[in-house]
Design a protein around this motif. Structure first.
Motif, mmCIF file in Angstrom:
data_model
loop_
_atom_site.group_PDB
_atom_site.id
_atom_site.type_symbol
_atom_site.label_atom_id
_atom_site.label_comp_id
_atom_site.label_asym_id
_atom_site.label_seq_id
_atom_site.Cartn_x
_atom_site.Cartn_y
_atom_site.Cartn_z
ATOM 1 N N TYR A 24 0.848 -1.193 0.000
ATOM 2 C CA TYR A 24 0.000 0.000 0.000
ATOM 3 C C TYR A 24 0.879 1.236 0.000
ATOM 4 O O TYR A 24 2.052 1.206 0.380
ATOM 5 C CB TYR A 24 -0.974 0.012 1.183
ATOM 6 C CG TYR A 24 -0.348 0.128 2.558
ATOM 7 C CD1 TYR A 24 0.127 1.349 3.046
ATOM 8 C CD2 TYR A 24 -0.263 -0.985 3.394
ATOM 9 C CE1 TYR A 24 0.683 1.456 4.312
ATOM 10 C CE2 TYR A 24 0.293 -0.891 4.657
ATOM 11 C CZ TYR A 24 0.766 0.329 5.114
ATOM 12 O OH TYR A 24 1.322 0.427 6.359
ATOM 13 N N ARG A 25 0.275 2.328 -0.449
ATOM 14 C CA ARG A 25 0.990 3.601 -0.498
ATOM 15 C C ARG A 25 0.002 4.705 -0.154
ATOM 16 O O ARG A 25 -1.047 4.833 -0.780
ATOM 17 C CB ARG A 25 1.571 3.832 -1.899
ATOM 18 C CG ARG A 25 2.615 4.951 -1.973
ATOM 19 C CD ARG A 25 2.940 5.257 -3.428
ATOM 20 N NE ARG A 25 3.469 4.112 -4.151
ATOM 21 C CZ ARG A 25 4.766 3.875 -4.341
ATOM 22 N NH1 ARG A 25 5.657 4.712 -3.833
ATOM 23 N NH2 ARG A 25 5.161 2.824 -5.035
ATOM 24 N N MET A 26 0.330 5.464 0.870
ATOM 25 C CA MET A 26 -0.474 6.623 1.232
ATOM 26 C C MET A 26 0.459 7.787 1.501
ATOM 27 O O MET A 26 1.683 7.651 1.383
ATOM 28 C CB MET A 26 -1.389 6.322 2.422
ATOM 29 C CG MET A 26 -0.705 5.776 3.638
ATOM 30 S SD MET A 26 -1.884 5.132 4.865
ATOM 31 C CE MET A 26 -2.348 3.583 4.106
ATOM 32 N N ARG A 27 -0.082 8.926 1.863
ATOM 33 C CA ARG A 27 0.715 10.147 1.876
ATOM 34 C C ARG A 27 1.934 10.050 2.786
ATOM 35 O O ARG A 27 3.043 10.373 2.390
ATOM 36 C CB ARG A 27 -0.165 11.331 2.301
ATOM 37 C CG ARG A 27 0.572 12.662 2.195
ATOM 38 C CD ARG A 27 -0.298 13.818 2.575
ATOM 39 N NE ARG A 27 0.436 15.067 2.514
ATOM 40 C CZ ARG A 27 0.021 16.191 3.059
ATOM 41 N NH1 ARG A 27 -1.135 16.226 3.694
ATOM 42 N NH2 ARG A 27 0.742 17.283 2.972
ATOM 43 N N PHE A 28 1.747 9.608 4.006
ATOM 44 C CA PHE A 28 2.851 9.586 4.952
ATOM 45 C C PHE A 28 3.283 8.171 5.327
ATOM 46 O O PHE A 28 3.983 7.970 6.307
ATOM 47 C CB PHE A 28 2.471 10.351 6.227
ATOM 48 C CG PHE A 28 2.291 11.832 6.015
ATOM 49 C CD1 PHE A 28 3.178 12.552 5.236
ATOM 50 C CD2 PHE A 28 1.216 12.502 6.583
ATOM 51 C CE1 PHE A 28 3.018 13.914 5.036
ATOM 52 C CE2 PHE A 28 1.049 13.866 6.395
ATOM 53 C CZ PHE A 28 1.951 14.576 5.616
ATOM 54 N N ASP A 29 2.856 7.189 4.549
ATOM 55 C CA ASP A 29 3.180 5.811 4.895
ATOM 56 C C ASP A 29 3.083 4.947 3.647
ATOM 57 O O ASP A 29 2.146 5.099 2.855
ATOM 58 C CB ASP A 29 2.213 5.304 5.974
ATOM 59 C CG ASP A 29 2.577 3.913 6.479
ATOM 60 O OD1 ASP A 29 3.743 3.509 6.305
ATOM 61 O OD2 ASP A 29 1.694 3.250 7.051
ATOM 62 N N SER A 30 4.038 4.061 3.455
ATOM 63 C CA SER A 30 3.964 3.125 2.331
ATOM 64 C C SER A 30 4.715 1.851 2.688
ATOM 65 O O SER A 30 5.693 1.877 3.447
ATOM 66 C CB SER A 30 4.552 3.746 1.056
ATOM 67 O OG SER A 30 5.932 3.994 1.209
ATOM 68 N N ARG A 31 4.219 0.750 2.141
ATOM 69 C CA ARG A 31 4.877 -0.548 2.309
ATOM 70 C C ARG A 31 4.832 -1.260 0.969
ATOM 71 O O ARG A 31 3.849 -1.917 0.620
ATOM 72 C CB ARG A 31 4.188 -1.363 3.410
ATOM 73 C CG ARG A 31 4.378 -0.775 4.802
ATOM 74 C CD ARG A 31 3.714 -1.611 5.868
ATOM 75 N NE ARG A 31 4.321 -2.937 5.991
ATOM 76 C CZ ARG A 31 3.897 -3.861 6.853
ATOM 77 N NH1 ARG A 31 2.859 -3.598 7.648
ATOM 78 N NH2 ARG A 31 4.495 -5.037 6.915
#
Length: 664
Positions: A24-31
């Motif tokens: 997953y990828r979001m504004r302040f976090d991604s894996r």
């Protein structure tokens, strides 16, 4: 929350951890990793990916899930994807999924795309209506009313726990209502083994995970959720839904330039989505906090966000994409012209667009940050002034939930208080600690995105400099105190604003209001910072202008000749003109006489008698058709229309109402 939960569910089905095949990828976090084949991204991240690589190299397909939610970013993402597919990536496949949206309209938008129906295996859900009318809005029910929304939801949850088995999912409009219901249930006699858990987007990840996890053996769970749990999430064990019938929604006023977050009744489609949560795993029950007779009065569908949202972010993205006319893209619902024009005016003022509507270098850098254009502009200006850490902290405070709770928040509208809490080692007792943690993290990320480093032990800037930086973001909300010192301010956008309770800031001459409740004639100031005169002359000199005016003042009953220093619609300083042009004073006095009526002139009895005789002769001559037009019209209305020809020569030196007694 939904992106992370979706990625975790798919990874679990593959027997893998998140970040391998599914990430997953979001504004302040991604894996994600080099092995990732499926990325679950937030809609804002999709926009950033498209802007960075319009051809989406290496991407075979885009799937828009739960598209019926019709967020602004989802509509924008689909419009950009369609444009990219048409001009740059013809092999890119697009799939739009929804349980309730009008499939024909979407298929047409996609170029008569084929429609695939995948009926789910929902179990039957019994609906029990419990209200006496439509869902009760907060404004329609006093805080202590028996039918106040939270009170009724609490009662329905207790009823559901008595009447039914299984876990309960209750829908409430926002975090505030969730906390109230949580407190109400905590004070009630809950059955043994019942755990009450909140679920909304701003919660820390571990609390979200607890709400989504199955209840322990022999226990029951009550999840108090916003509409985040309406479609995107499945909560194991839920077979009972309690629906308040309400949701929080932002609307934008292009005239005032302000957004207002209001609680509204949900649509029938949304109610059906919520009801369906009870039938995912087995037959269930849905308690609705409104009457069956009122159900048809609900709107059939939830309006798309694009029709009443702040379009400044969208306008910046369109300009960054190279589009000056939104009609050049394909939309399910086009952006409203008035809101889009207002958004572009703001972007021009912030230096993001040039006079022709084309994006500037400054605008491209603003778009790269992904923050709201107002905050992005503030961050970049602060960076040039060496105050980026402070600006990042301010931006974080404005994008996260208020750090202060309850009465403390209402009684202190000074953003500097929040800034001091953000910087302190230990938060105040009234601090919302999860919000504090998120704000600190957001500040670090925003500073890094804007080209800085984490402040750490470096100088973070002076709290007193908050006002000038915030004025970069909200130049239209710079305010000057009105006469009377009662906390009322005139704003640069022409509106009025006032503090709702006694505040130290109410005694300041200049402020910048960054959060406003615009439901009253004078918007209520929720958050602000002080400004000094030198801040305006130093940072906004290009917008300051001196203007000379000579006009009639109804309040003073006199001609006012003054020189004013103005910032847009805001008057900052007034000085009397040393020399008043005679002709300008005469025109202003004529306007005053028209306003007062010519009866304000020093009429003598003989003059009024002559006026009446002339009017009588005119009328008689006109009736006899003997040339009444040879007699001049001297009625009050006629005289008022011709003041310039007969009164103006006598107004030399006449500038006040009492001076009219000197007219011969």
């Amino acid at each position: 929350l939904a992106a992370r939960a979706c990625a975790e569910r798919m990874a679990q089905s593959l027997g893998e951890s998140v970040g391998r095949t599914v990430g997953y990828r979001m504004r302040f976090d991604s894996r994600v990793s080099s092995a990732t084949r499926i990325e679950v991204v937030t809609e804002g991240v999709l926009t950033r990916l498209l802007q960075g690589d319009p051809a989406l190299e290496g991407v075979a397909a885009l799937i828009f899930d739960e598209f019926h939610e019709r967020s602004l970013q989802a509509d924008l993402g689909l419009a950009l994807s369609l444009d990219a597919r048409e001009h740059l990536a013809p092999e890119l496949r697009l799939l739009v999924m929804s349980a309730t949206l009008d499939g024909a309209a979407v298929a047409s938008l996609l170029g008569d795309a084929p429609r695939v129906s995948a009926p789910g295996q929902l179990h039957p859900v019994e609906t029990r209506y419990a209200g006496s009318g439509p869902p009760a809005l907060p404004d329609a029910a006093g805080a202590g009313a028996q039918h106040a929304p939270e009170r009724l939801v609490s009662q329905l949850i207790l009823r559901a726990l008595r009447e039914e088995r299984g876990d309960v999912l209750a829908f409430l409009p926002g975090a505030r209502e969730i906390r109230r219901v949580h407190s109400s249930l905590a004070a009630a006699q809950l059955p043994a083994g019942v755990q009450v858990l909140p679920l909304f987007g701003d919660l820390p990840g571990e609390q979200q995970d607890a709400a989504l996890a199955p209840a322990s053996a022999g226990a029951r769970k009550v999840v108090l959720a916003t509409n985040i749990a309406e479609t995107s999430l499945t909560i194991p064990g839920v077979r009972v839904v309690v629906d308040s019938g309400l949701a929080r929604r932002a609307s934008f006023d292009p005239v005032s330039g302000m957004s207002l977050l209001t609680t509204r009744r949900i649509s029938r489609a949304s109610a059906d989505q919520r009801r369906g949560r009870a039938g995912r795993l087995e037959p269930g029950v849905c308690y609705r906090a409104w009457s069956e007779g009122a159900h048809p009065s609900l709107a059939p569908y939830t309006p798309p966000e694009i029709v009443d949202a702040d379009l400044a972010p969208l306008a910046l993205e369109l300009a960054s994409w190279g589009v000056r006319d939104a009609a050049a893209l394909r939309w399910l619902d086009s952006p409203p012209a008035a809101q889009l024009a207002s958004a572009r005016q703001l972007l021009e003022r912030l230096g993001a667009l040039d006079d022709g509507g084309r994006i500037t270098a400054h605008g491209r850098e603003m778009a790269r940050l992904g923050a709201h254009p107002r905050l992005a502009h503030m961050l970049l200006r602060a960076r040039s002034l060496g105050q980026l850490p402070l600006a990042a902290q301010l931006a974080a405070l404005l994008t996260e939930r208020d750090l202060l709770r309850g009465i403390a928040a209402a009684s202190d509208a000074d953003i500097r208080t929040r800034l001091e809490i953000l910087r302190a080692e230990e938060g105040a007792p009234v601090t919302d600690r999860p919000a504090l943690q998120r704000a600190r993290r957001a500040a670090r990320d925003l500073e890094r995105q804007a080209g800085g480093q984490s402040a750490g032990g470096r100088d973070q800037g002076t709290v007193g400099d908050a006002g000038p930086l915030l004025a970069f973001a909200y130049p239209d909300r710079i305010g000057r105190a009105r006469a009377g010192g009662d906390g009322r301010f005139a704003l640069a956008n022409g509106r009025g604003a006032a503090f709702g309770s006694p505040q130290a800031l109410a005694r300041r001459e200049l402020i910048v209001a960054v959060d406003l409740d615009d439901r009253e004639r004078d918007a209520r100031i929720l958050l602000a910072a002080p400004l000094e005169r030198r801040d305006l002359s130093e940072h906004f000199a290009e917008r300051l202008r001196w203007r000379e005016s000579v006009h009639w003042s109804a309040r003073e009953q006199a001609v006012i000749a003054q020189r004013t220093l103005e910032l847009d619609a805001l008057t900052l300083e007034e000085k009397p003109l040393a020399e008043v042009p005679a002709e300008a004073a005469r025109r202003a006095m004529l306007a005053g006489v028209r306003e007062l009526g010519i009866e304000a002139l020093p009429w003598e009895r003989e003059a009024r008698d002559l006026q009446a005789r002339i009017e009588f002769v005119r009328a008689a001559a006109g009736a006899a058709e003997t040339g009444g037009g040879a007699w001049p019209a001297v009625s009050d209305a006629a005289l008022a229309d011709t003041l310039e020809s007969w009164l103006a020569p006598w107004l030399e030196g006449i500038t006040r109402r009492e001076h009219l007694s000197r007219v011969p």
